[in-house]
Design an enzyme around this catalytic site. Sequence first.
Site, short mmCIF file in Angstrom:
data_model
loop_
_atom_site.label_atom_id
_atom_site.label_comp_id
_atom_site.label_asym_id
_atom_site.label_seq_id
_atom_site.Cartn_x
_atom_site.Cartn_y
_atom_site.Cartn_z
N THR A 53 0.85 -1.18 0.00
CA THR A 53 0.00 0.00 0.00
C THR A 53 0.89 1.23 0.00
O THR A 53 2.04 1.16 0.43
CB THR A 53 -0.89 0.02 1.26
OG1 THR A 53 -1.58 1.28 1.35
CG2 THR A 53 -0.07 -0.16 2.53
N CYS A 92 0.22 4.52 -6.23
CA CYS A 92 -0.89 3.67 -5.82
C CYS A 92 -0.84 2.45 -6.72
O CYS A 92 -0.79 2.59 -7.95
CB CYS A 92 -2.21 4.42 -5.99
SG CYS A 92 -3.68 3.49 -5.53
#
Length: 231
Positions: free
Chosen positions: A83, A196
């Site tokens: 993440t 991301c």
Amino acid sequence: MQTIGLIGGMSWESSAAYYQALNQGVEKRVGGLSSARTVMASVDFAEVTALQEAERWDDVAAVLCEAARGVERAGADFLVLCTTTFHRVAEQVAEAVEVPVLHLADVVAQACRAQGVEKVALLGTTFAMSRSFFTDRIASHGLEVLVPEERHHAEVNRIIYEELVHGQVLDSSRRTVVGLIEELWDAGAGGVILGCTELELLVHQADSELPVFPCTTLHVEAALDRALGSA
């Protein structure tokens, strides 16, 4: 080969991309039937996202630290947070375990510097673009970091959370993101960080004249270097 500890679930699409890339990387580097030694703890994305939106970062840290300790107990030699946004609590996670955490921002910054980029743009969630926890860590490596104007943040966030985390990859959204990259190029960026994992499903180097730094790909390569002893 060392065992790679994965803290995933943020989102499951991101975790799947990490797992696939790690195993493909080992197969390519080692050959034969070789695959990556991994241990994964996958958290509930809805739970940690709700805590994030409520700014309950101590609770987010508690969830991820418990996952990290479980992965450590299962035999991981080092940890990877699958993440970007939740690297907000990476330091707390690192303090909760004895094994090292391979910090994404450090990996990406090193890749930018290796290509001679001094000013780099970051695309990611609204949280990652509007807070300094990730950009400051990158900047600590001597880089200047640009982000899109605030008026664009909501649309990038929508593309990530309403489309990409559900596996929807739309040409219209690709055009939107590529347009933002071109604006950042005009603002002086010498490269763009896809901050991301899900954005790597949407934008590739062929879509941009600027060097593209895909966070997940770089993170995976760094993890493989460490796991296979070539770091």
